[in-house]
Design an enzyme around this catalytic site. Structure first.
Site, mmCIF file in Angstrom:
data_model
loop_
_atom_site.group_PDB
_atom_site.id
_atom_site.type_symbol
_atom_site.label_atom_id
_atom_site.label_comp_id
_atom_site.label_asym_id
_atom_site.label_seq_id
_atom_site.Cartn_x
_atom_site.Cartn_y
_atom_site.Cartn_z
ATOM 1 C CG ASP A 102 0.587 4.180 5.649
ATOM 2 O OD1 ASP A 102 -0.138 4.943 6.299
ATOM 3 O OD2 ASP A 102 0.269 3.743 4.537
ATOM 4 C CG ASP A 113 4.109 -2.412 -4.468
ATOM 5 O OD1 ASP A 113 4.276 -1.916 -3.332
ATOM 6 O OD2 ASP A 113 3.383 -3.400 -4.667
HETATM 7 C C1 PRP Z 1 5.284 -1.077 3.100
HETATM 8 C C2 PRP Z 1 6.547 -0.329 3.461
HETATM 9 C C3 PRP Z 1 6.705 -0.606 4.929
HETATM 10 C C4 PRP Z 1 5.280 -0.705 5.401
HETATM 11 C C5 PRP Z 1 4.892 0.599 6.045
HETATM 12 O O1 PRP Z 1 5.620 -2.401 2.816
HETATM 13 O O2 PRP Z 1 7.643 -0.787 2.721
HETATM 14 O O3 PRP Z 1 7.377 -1.821 5.163
HETATM 15 O O4 PRP Z 1 4.455 -0.965 4.262
HETATM 16 O O5 PRP Z 1 3.573 0.577 6.500
HETATM 17 P P1 PRP Z 1 3.161 0.651 8.032
HETATM 18 O O6 PRP Z 1 3.899 1.814 8.656
HETATM 19 O O7 PRP Z 1 1.669 0.890 7.954
HETATM 20 O O8 PRP Z 1 3.481 -0.645 8.691
HETATM 21 P P2 PRP Z 1 4.656 -3.444 2.074
HETATM 22 O O9 PRP Z 1 4.049 -4.355 3.089
HETATM 23 O O10 PRP Z 1 3.747 -2.688 1.155
HETATM 24 O O11 PRP Z 1 5.661 -4.349 1.247
HETATM 25 P P3 PRP Z 1 6.728 -3.987 0.093
HETATM 26 O O12 PRP Z 1 7.818 -3.178 0.752
HETATM 27 O O13 PRP Z 1 7.233 -5.332 -0.358
HETATM 28 O O14 PRP Z 1 6.033 -3.223 -1.007
#
Ligand code: PRP
Length: 182
Positions: A105, A161
């Site tokens: 993201d 999620d």
């Molecule tokens: C999500 C995804 C990545 C991160 C990406 O994890 O799995 O690790 O966000 O976002 P970014 O590019 O803005 O850093 P999250 O923290 O939601 O945890 P999860 O995987 O346990 O759902």
């Protein structure tokens, strides 16, 4: 049947299957001579992708996990990366690490992790993501392997999620705004 909170399917089971198979073939090609490839699953979102991907890779692999968190409970990023579960390996200097992510993201998580693992002494560090939202980048980051570029919509399923729900859906779907705007 479509989950009642999902507006529409963005990536079907068939497209996920084709995408994972294609990425596995790319990894097989690029790591055919690697002596110590470690697939590093970033918990929790990457669990489903990791499981499907590792079954299709034919070169020898080890697996490991890290848990990091950059988000709060909802849709807003905090901008910080916290290590909740670290990678502890005495042989890191001999390991070719391939980080497996479900989605990029802002780019903060992977950008941070690549620097972190290189500093820790990994032999090499590359990145693989199933989904990519390039329009959301805050830090410049280009992954080595990408499944599908998607628009800026709130997606759940196949590991992803909202407030810990919907991870077990077999497809990637767009969540109805009324669910997260409550
Ligand atoms: C999500 C995804 C990545 C991160 C990406 O994890 O799995 O690790 O966000 O976002 P970014 O590019 O803005 O850093 P999250 O923290 O939601 O945890 P999860 O995987 O346990 O759902």
């Amino acid at each position: 049947m479509l989950n009642q909170d999902v507006e529409r399917i963005l990536v079907s089971e068939e497209e996920l299957d084709r995408t994972v198979t294609r990425i596995a073939a790319e990894i097989d090609r690029d790591y055919k001579d690697a002596e110590h490839l470690v697939l590093l699953c970033i918990l929790k979102g990457s669990i489903v992708f990791m499981g499907d991907l590792m079954k299709r890779i034919t070169v020898p692999v080890e697996i490991d996990c890290m848990k990091v968190s950059s988000y709060g409970a909802g849709t807003v990023t905090s901008g910080r990366v916290n290590i909740m579960l670290d990678l502890v390996r005495a042989d890191l200097g001999e390991c070719d690490i391939l980080i497996i992510e479900d989605i990029i993201d802002s780019g903060r998580t992977l950008s941070y992790l690549v620097d972190y693992l290189k500093l820790k002494g990994a032999r090499s560090v590359k990145t693989c993501t199933l989904l990519d939202k390039p329009s959301r980048r805050v830090v410049e980051f280009t992954p080595d392997y990408v499944g599908i570029e998607i628009p800026d919509e709130f997606v759940v399923g196949y590991g992803l999620d909202f407030a810990e729900r919907y991870r077990a859906l077999p497809y990637v779907g767009v969540l109805k705004p009324c669910v997260y705007e409550k």
